[in-house]
Design an enzyme around this catalytic site. Structure first.
Site, mmCIF file in Angstrom:
data_model
loop_
_atom_site.group_PDB
_atom_site.id
_atom_site.type_symbol
_atom_site.label_atom_id
_atom_site.label_comp_id
_atom_site.label_asym_id
_atom_site.label_seq_id
_atom_site.Cartn_x
_atom_site.Cartn_y
_atom_site.Cartn_z
ATOM 1 N N LYS A 111 0.831 -1.210 0.000
ATOM 2 C CA LYS A 111 0.000 0.000 0.000
ATOM 3 C C LYS A 111 0.864 1.258 0.000
ATOM 4 O O LYS A 111 0.536 2.231 -0.668
ATOM 5 C CB LYS A 111 -0.932 0.022 1.221
ATOM 6 C CG LYS A 111 -2.048 -1.011 1.150
ATOM 7 C CD LYS A 111 -2.938 -0.895 2.373
ATOM 8 C CE LYS A 111 -3.951 -2.020 2.458
ATOM 9 N NZ LYS A 111 -4.637 -2.002 3.773
ATOM 10 N N LYS A 194 -7.129 -10.881 -8.510
ATOM 11 C CA LYS A 194 -8.173 -11.070 -7.511
ATOM 12 C C LYS A 194 -9.299 -10.058 -7.745
ATOM 13 O O LYS A 194 -9.040 -8.916 -8.123
ATOM 14 C CB LYS A 194 -7.517 -10.842 -6.150
ATOM 15 C CG LYS A 194 -8.418 -11.001 -4.960
ATOM 16 C CD LYS A 194 -7.606 -10.834 -3.688
ATOM 17 C CE LYS A 194 -8.395 -10.028 -2.683
ATOM 18 N NZ LYS A 194 -7.753 -9.909 -1.388
ATOM 19 N N LYS A 197 -12.517 -4.080 -5.915
ATOM 20 C CA LYS A 197 -13.224 -2.885 -6.349
ATOM 21 C C LYS A 197 -12.298 -1.917 -7.091
ATOM 22 O O LYS A 197 -12.665 -1.338 -8.105
ATOM 23 C CB LYS A 197 -13.842 -2.201 -5.127
ATOM 24 C CG LYS A 197 -14.814 -1.123 -5.520
ATOM 25 C CD LYS A 197 -15.668 -0.681 -4.347
ATOM 26 C CE LYS A 197 -16.382 0.591 -4.756
ATOM 27 N NZ LYS A 197 -17.432 0.971 -3.831
#
Ligand code: TRP
Length: 327
Positions: A111, A194, A197
């Site tokens: 991240k 995967k 969203k």
């Protein structure tokens, strides 16, 4: 009854990847354990976000969870920021967490690599997660593979806190273990990554059936099956994996045969999948509409969940502060 705790980020409406990979498992577990399910909005603010969206996404997540079968009378469903003890215990845990362990977390590295400026909250994310779990002294944490490292750190934090503050030989916090979901991770409709969203490769749990079909129709199947007459290999087809998640066993078997023998084209196979999905998703959509029609009741449900969570969390924190010499 052993206790379970799990959390989900308020990403708005659930998609079928979250549903199959996590929430369906929560529904199956909610009566077998004393269950706590938390919408973790304090985790969500560790990356850039829009304040106006967050509240709506939190509500939509609550609606999706209830529609998917989370029963607020069988478990404790609540929003993290409504129970301030989470952040209070997180601060305390920050003081026993080694910085090196936080810097080693794979999710932090992933991240933070994508951010220009990295908030300290992103680094401390797993400390808050440890606080979530340990406030309730949960024994088991139903999660996917990607959370195993965070849970190892939760155990490490429990051990360190116990070693420093609990009486010798009687640990205060139990070491929580992951309870891995039985479903394999669901790939996105692009068949590349995967379902997520942020990648725009999802099907929403509450999506209109017309839109679901519009997404299924062009979805990637067995990449080696080029012509209609080519025999396919179900094991490498994402659509087949969705059949395994949504279709009855006999249908799954039939699909595999039709694919291997090129009896069906991929569109035939997708039509059958669409029917199976509809059978499971239609009642979920209906329940969501009902919850939406009674928005005040949703507020009451979340307030009651937070109150129940808080009664336990406050007791833990009282004991913790006492053992640490805090007032
Ligand atoms: N980090 C988890 C995720 O992204 C969400 C989460 C927050 C969580 N707190 C938790 C999961 C506590 C399990 C237990 O999926």
């Amino acid at each position: 009854m052993p206790r379970i705790f799990s959390g989900i980020q308020p990403s708005g409406e659930l998609h079928i990847g979250n549903y199959l990979g996590a929430v369906k498992n929560w529904v199956a577990l909610q009566r077998k354990y004393e269950s706590f399910f938390c919408i973790v909005d304090y985790h969500a603010i560790t990356l850039p976000y829009e304040p106006a969206d967050l509240r709506q996404r939190t509500r939509d997540m609550a609606i999706s969870l209830i529609a998917a079968g989370i029963d607020p009378s069988a478990c404790t469903l609540f929003v993290q920021s409504m129970v301030p003890e989470h952040t209070e215990l997180a601060w305390i845990f920050n003081t026993v967490t080694p910085l090196g362990e936080l810097e080693r977390q794979t999710q932090f590295k992933e991240k933070s690599g994508r951010q220009e400026s990295i908030a300290a909250g992103l680094l401390n994310y797993p400390v808050l997660q440890a606080a979530d779990i340990l406030l309730y002294k949960a024994d088991l944490v139903p999660v996917g593979e990607d959370q195993v490292q965070h849970l190892e750190l939760s155990r490490e934090i429990a051990r360190r806190w116990n070693a420093r503050f609990a009486p010798e030989g009687s640990p205060y916090f139990p070491e929580p273990k992951p309870l891995l979901a039985p479903t394999r991770r669901i790939m996105g409709l692009d068949g590349q990554a995967k379902m997520s969203k942020s990648l725009g490769n999802t099907i929403g749990l509450l999506e209109d059936p017309k839109d679901v079909w519009e997404k299924l129709r062009p979805a990637v199947t067995d990449p080696k099956r080029v012509r209609r007459t080519d025999p396919g290999t179900p094991e490498i087809c994402n659509i087949y994996h969705l059949h395994q998640a949504f279709s009855p066993a006999a249908t799954v078997e039939h699909v595999a045969v039709q694919c291997r023998t090129a009896g069906w084209g991929c569109i035939d196979c997708k039509k059958v999948l669409f029917e199976s999905m509809e059978a499971e998703l239609r009642p979920i959509r209906e329940r969501a509409a009902e919850v939406r029609a009674h928005e005040n009741e949703l507020d009451e449900i979340l307030a009651a969940g937070a109150a129940r969570a808080r009664s336990i969390a406050a007791e833990t924190l009282r004991e913790v502060k006492h053992m640490m010499g805090l007032t």
